[in-house]
Structure formats: structure tokens, C-alpha cells
Design a protein around this motif. Sequence first.
Motif, PDB file in Angstrom:
ATOM      1  N   TYR A 164       0.753  -1.328   0.060  1.00 27.86           N
ATOM      2  CA  TYR A 164      -0.106  -0.037  -0.169  1.00 27.86           C
ATOM      3  C   TYR A 164       1.307   1.044  -0.395  1.00 27.86           C
ATOM      4  CZ  TYR A 164       1.108  -0.580   5.197  1.00 27.86           C
ATOM      5  OH  TYR A 164       1.419  -0.569   6.371  1.00 27.86           O
ATOM      6  N   TYR A 166       0.624   5.251   1.895  1.00 27.23           N
ATOM      7  CA  TYR A 166       0.777   6.314   2.412  1.00 27.23           C
ATOM      8  C   TYR A 166       1.390   7.397   2.860  1.00 27.23           C
ATOM      9  CZ  TYR A 166       3.618   4.778   6.040  1.00 27.23           C
ATOM     10  OH  TYR A 166       4.938   4.678   6.453  1.00 27.23           O
ATOM     11  N   ASN A 168      -2.432   7.975   1.981  1.00 26.95           N
ATOM     12  CA  ASN A 168      -3.672   8.414   1.035  1.00 26.95           C
ATOM     13  C   ASN A 168      -5.201   8.307   1.254  1.00 26.95           C
ATOM     14  OD1 ASN A 168      -5.146   7.626  -1.280  1.00 26.95           O
ATOM     15  ND2 ASN A 168      -5.226   5.035  -1.446  1.00 26.95           N
ATOM     16  N   PRO A 169      -5.612  10.028   1.163  1.00 33.40           N
ATOM     17  CA  PRO A 169      -5.523  11.020   0.087  1.00 33.40           C
ATOM     18  C   PRO A 169      -3.730  11.323   0.195  1.00 33.40           C
ATOM     19  CG  PRO A 169      -6.988  11.301   0.508  1.00 33.40           C
ATOM     20  CD  PRO A 169      -6.642  10.619   1.508  1.00 33.40           C
ATOM     21  N   LEU A 178       5.092  10.606   0.179  1.00 36.25           N
ATOM     22  CA  LEU A 178       4.506   9.001   0.177  1.00 36.25           C
ATOM     23  C   LEU A 178       4.839   7.897  -0.344  1.00 36.25           C
ATOM     24  CD1 LEU A 178       2.751  10.024  -3.176  1.00 36.25           C
ATOM     25  CD2 LEU A 178       0.968   9.745  -1.081  1.00 36.25           C
ATOM     26  N   LYS A 245      -4.911   2.323  -6.611  1.00 33.92           N
ATOM     27  CA  LYS A 245      -4.396   3.658  -6.564  1.00 33.92           C
ATOM     28  C   LYS A 245      -4.383   4.454  -5.251  1.00 33.92           C
ATOM     29  CE  LYS A 245      -8.251   3.324 -10.257  1.00 33.92           C
ATOM     30  NZ  LYS A 245      -9.755   3.822 -10.121  1.00 33.92           N
ATOM     31  N   PHE A 246      -4.339   5.719  -5.982  1.00 31.63           N
ATOM     32  CA  PHE A 246      -4.064   6.570  -4.300  1.00 31.63           C
ATOM     33  C   PHE A 246      -3.904   8.048  -5.381  1.00 31.63           C
ATOM     34  CE2 PHE A 246       0.077   6.597  -6.468  1.00 31.63           C
ATOM     35  CZ  PHE A 246       0.678   7.931  -6.183  1.00 31.63           C
ATOM     36  N   SER A 247      -4.284   8.757  -4.181  1.00 30.70           N
ATOM     37  CA  SER A 247      -4.881  10.263  -4.281  1.00 30.70           C
ATOM     38  C   SER A 247      -3.768  11.131  -3.831  1.00 30.70           C
ATOM     39  CB  SER A 247      -6.528  10.560  -4.354  1.00 30.70           C
ATOM     40  OG  SER A 247      -7.246  10.865  -2.629  1.00 30.70           O
TER      41      SER A 247
END
Length: 250
Positions: A164, A166, A168-169, A178, A245-247
Amino acid sequence: VDGNGTLDILIGGSNSFAVVDFHGSRMSPETLTLTDSADTTSAGVYASDIDADGYPEFVGNFSNNRLCIWESDYRQKAGYPIAFADRSRTLPFTAKSNDNNWYIYSATDNGKLFRNLLSQPPLPNPAYTWNTEFADFKRSASIDPGDLDNRYRSSELFVPGELYIYPNPLKSIYNQKLTVNVMPTKDTILELSIYDISGTLLYRQSSPVKAYLKNQDAFNIPTEKLSSGVYIAIVKNDDVSKRFKFSVEK
């Protein structure tokens, strides 16, 4: 302490502590600093499952006569730290009293003994037990734990639940960094690619990673080049790939 079947190093300071894995990477968050206080007292720190929840806590005596306990996720345990009347430069210990309750004890420099009630008996675990201790002035010790259990063992390349990114977002109020957490089941070289939602490649990096470690320093994502939006990350080696996905919200 992370249950991956290998030993880790715990370093105690006067105010806090650090955890380093067997490859030398820091596992504990940077918010736990090792800066000294005016009272540079440190008895060290050790790991023990004192609340029997299946995960180790970090226990130690620190400056200003404080008994501190952190959870396995490095948050202070509720009800701690506790300040006693006198200084202790020895490690706390747990024991059952003649009232049939379990306590955590701190022995102070002047021979006094302070204690705090535990909600339930601690959970014995050979991985957190010192078999041999040398009572020299350097407070050094050795341990031979034998075979350690690996709770992450998997037949897949990526340990389920351990891939993963983080935060996130990533929001503007955060430190603009990140971190990719990736735990493979073997030493390998992974490639991380990041695409925008239209499929344009924005970033690619290959890095060696170690089996059953979180490898959080393997990739350095240039967040200054990412504007607000949704992104797709693909992590792969020659055989297996994973996407998520991440934002970013700036």
C-alpha cells in the motif's frame, strides 16, 4: 517485534526509542526521536506482550522518572507514561503479586520498588524472553530465541495486506512525502511505475527489496511533480505485478 521471523534491534534513548530491522532500516516512525533531555536517564527498552493482545508492546523507564509503554503501532498506551517519585535505571518487569494480580514493576536507584496494576496477565512468548543477561555496567545482554514464527508467511510474492501507499490521499496539510509499503516473500528487484488517470507514465524506479520487510525506504516518489488527482501505481518484478490507486489533494 514485527512477527516476520527475524530479530530486530531496539535502541532506547532518554525520551524515546527506535526500532531497526536486521538490514539496518528504521522501522519506528521519525516522530519517535532519540534526542536527550536534561535528565539523560535511560534504562533501555524491550518488547513484551503485556496486555495479551497477540502483539508486543515497547516497555522502558525513561527520563523524569517515567515508565512508558507504547503499543505495537508506536502509539503511547492508554494510561502511560506514569511518573514515579524516584529515578530508575533498570528495565521494568512484570510479576504476579500475592494478591493474585499482575503488576509491572520499576526498581529505583535508591532501592524502592514501584508498581502499576495490569488489566490481565501478560502473554508469554519466547521471542520476547531474555534467556541470558549479563549484569555489567553497560547493561548488555544476549538472547538465543531459536526459531521465530513468521506470521506473514505466504505462497504469494506479495504478502496480502502489506502492499500500500500512504498517506492516501496525500493532502496539503501533510508532510509532502509518499511512502510505499511493500513486503515480498523473497529478496527481489521491484519496479514501481506511477501513471496518471489518462495512462501517462509519470515516474518509474527499480529498487532491490528484502523478504518479509516493509521496505518503506525503497522508493522515492517526487511528490512535487504530482498535482491534485487520482493516480495508478504498479509494482512488479519479472513474474508478478500488482496495481493500486492513490490520490493527491493539494
